[in-house]
Design an enzyme around this catalytic site. Structure first.
Site, PDB file in Angstrom:
ATOM      1  N   LYS A  63       0.844  -1.197   0.000  1.00  0.00           N
ATOM      2  CA  LYS A  63       0.000   0.000   0.000  1.00  0.00           C
ATOM      3  C   LYS A  63       0.879   1.247   0.000  1.00  0.00           C
ATOM      4  O   LYS A  63       1.903   1.288   0.683  1.00  0.00           O
ATOM      5  CB  LYS A  63      -0.907  -0.017   1.235  1.00  0.00           C
ATOM      6  CG  LYS A  63      -1.931   1.115   1.288  1.00  0.00           C
ATOM      7  CD  LYS A  63      -2.849   0.928   2.500  1.00  0.00           C
ATOM      8  CE  LYS A  63      -3.830   2.067   2.640  1.00  0.00           C
ATOM      9  NZ  LYS A  63      -4.739   1.883   3.809  1.00  0.00           N
ATOM     10  N   SER A  89      -9.334   3.091   3.024  1.00  0.00           N
ATOM     11  CA  SER A  89      -8.273   3.699   2.263  1.00  0.00           C
ATOM     12  C   SER A  89      -7.445   2.710   1.450  1.00  0.00           C
ATOM     13  O   SER A  89      -6.624   3.123   0.619  1.00  0.00           O
ATOM     14  CB  SER A  89      -7.350   4.469   3.213  1.00  0.00           C
ATOM     15  OG  SER A  89      -6.705   3.614   4.137  1.00  0.00           O
ATOM     16  N   SER A 147     -10.315   0.626   7.067  1.00  0.00           N
ATOM     17  CA  SER A 147      -9.690   0.715   5.748  1.00  0.00           C
ATOM     18  C   SER A 147      -9.237  -0.591   5.124  1.00  0.00           C
ATOM     19  O   SER A 147      -8.789  -0.607   3.977  1.00  0.00           O
ATOM     20  CB  SER A 147      -8.505   1.681   5.803  1.00  0.00           C
ATOM     21  OG  SER A 147      -8.960   2.999   5.965  1.00  0.00           O
TER      22      SER A 147
END
Length: 474
Positions: free
Chosen positions: A75, A150, A174
């Site tokens: 990520k 996210s 997230s």
């Protein structure tokens, strides 16, 4: 020659092919890169591409681990030495990490080849992934909708079969939000199960943790076996597992006491298709022999208020540290309007306000601990509305007043389990009439990922989702 069957395998399956020398690690990497080239122009999930890094990994020899040869995405919030990490922020668009995070290193030790970074909203602040720097990440099931956030890039890439497993993190939902929106499996581990160092001991006051999203339950469990455990700076203790998490998948969960609700924690009405799906799954669980009853925890404080203060304070510190590096005050050319608003509002709060928010989070945690004294698992919708449309949340709006009502409607139930530190997972068990995924969220007691993995394995057998392929893969 392309490895046409690549999308039929989960990460454990691909690693087994490499181990048996039926396919080479370089073939898998080439296939992931080819799929990125084909699919990513539609979904915009892989925003930092460092294929050369992964190629060097393969050339120099990958470690012998449970995922040797499996392509992987980190990520775009975590550090990998020698690669670009933007955190979705214009001010960091050219930032290159001079060291790797503990979790990134543990991923490397599993044998994966990390060929890029998946998209995140700026600093992971939103439940949709639409940064000014990289643009929107779109839902593979319907490109007009968000893949969630996210960890939106990770979930979109896994859903689109670019790869079977990818790094994700969760400070207020997230991992679970994008898993639900994109139709993949995502488990948020217990607080401190996985490391966050070496640069920080905790994220967002202990709310944040890292793990993965995946196509299969066993990929999540095998990865947790490989990466969990404390590091020298760990500020919390977590109960050790009784046995490897991978051994829980397929294990009989027994007769669980499962509470459920099809309502928002605030008592607000939710999307009727989602409410109906919760009831269908509750019926399925009863049919599997579990004791199922309709009831929900009553929280001692408002999660949204505590989250705003604590996340705001952490965001203000991030902005300050970057300003110190720049040697000047930040402007809207550096950060999105939402980020600066978080930072500026935090400067108006006091240390007392921050401690009060921490106390509220503790009270919420205490409420949940009491609730779980009489149940093993709690089922509720991961999201109380279908995946948001692109542009519905606008972090660059001059007027940000539209955001809190949408968050209250969309994701009212995820953050409470970040505050309590309990494990919680989103399982892709339903789709609405428009073809959009509707994840179901299951939570368990602190430290009890084992129960969730056993239950998830049972549900994966009863309602398999792996064969459902989004339109972008056609």
């Amino acid at each position: 020659m392309a490895f046409k069957e690549y999308g039929n395998y989960d990460a454990v399956g691909l690693a087994e092919l490499v181990r048996k020398k039926e396919v080479a690690a370089r073939e898998l990497l080439d296939e992931a890169i080819a799929r990125t080239a084909k699919v990513d122009p539609q979904i915009n999930a892989v925003v930092v591409k460092h294929y050369d890094y992964a190629e060097r990994q393969v050339e120099h020899g990958l470690p012998d681990g449970p995922f040797t040869g499996v392509p992987f995405l980190l990520k775009d919030l975590d550090l990998l030495e020698g690669t670009r990490t933007t955190s979705g922020a214009t001010v960091l668009k050219d930032f290159v990490a001079d060291h790797s995070g503990t979790l990134a290193q543990r991923f490397l030790d599993t044998g994966v080849s990390i060929f890029g970074k998946s998209s995140s909203p700026e600093f992971g602040l939103m439940p949709t992934t639409e940064s000014r720097l990289h643009g929107p990440t779109r839902n593979p099931w319907n490109l007009e909708h968000s893949s969630g956030g996210s960890s939106g890039g990770a979930a979109a890439a896994v859903a689109a079969r670019i790869l079977p497993v990818a790094h994700a993190s969760d400070g207020g939902g997230s991992i679970r939000i994008p898993a639900s929106a994109s139709g993949v499996f995502g488990l948020k581990p217990t607080r401190a199960r996985n490391p966050l160092g070496p640069d920080r001991g905790e994220g967002w006051g202990g709310f944040s943790c890292g793990h993965v999203v995946s196509i299969s339950v066993r990929d999540s469990a095998v990865m947790m076996d490989a990466i969990h455990g404390p590091e020298p700076s760990s500020p919390y203790m977590v109960p050790p597992p009784e046995r490897p998490f991978s051994q829980e998948v397929g294990r009989d969960p027994g007769k669980l006491r499962i509470a459920f609700t099809d309502k928002s924690p605030y008592g607000d009405a939710i999307d009727p298709e989602i409410a109906a799906a919760v009831r269908v799954i509750a019926g399925l669980l009863a049919g599997l022999g579990h004791h199922v009853e309709e009831r929900a925890p009553v929280l001692a404080a408002d999660p949204a208020a505590a989250m705003t203060t604590i996340v705001g304070g952490n965001t203000a510190l991030t902005v300050r540290l970057i300003e110190q590096r720049l040697g000047r005050a930040a402007t809207e050319n550096d950060f999105e309007i939402l980020t600066l608003a978080f930072a500026h509002n935090a400067q108006k709060t006091t240390a007392t306000d921050y401690v009060a928010a921490q106390l509220a989070a503790f009270q919420i945690s205490r409420s949940l601990a009491a609730f779980f004294e009489s149940c093993d698992v709690f089922l509720c919708p991961t999201l109380c509305a279908p995946p948001l449309r692109i542009g519905e949340l606008n972090a660059m709006s001059e007027d940000l007043s539209h955001i809190p009502p949408i968050l209250r409607r969309y994701m009212p139930g995820t953050a409470m389990f970040n505050m309590s530190g309990q494990p919680a997972m989103s399982v892709p068990l339903a789709w609405n009439k428009a073809g959009l995924p509707l994840g179901m969220m299951f939570s368990a007691r602190f430290g009890d990922e084992a129960t969730l993995f056993r239950l998830a394995g049972q549900l994966e057998q009863e309602r398999p989702w792996k064969s459902r392929i989004p339109p972008v893969c056609a």
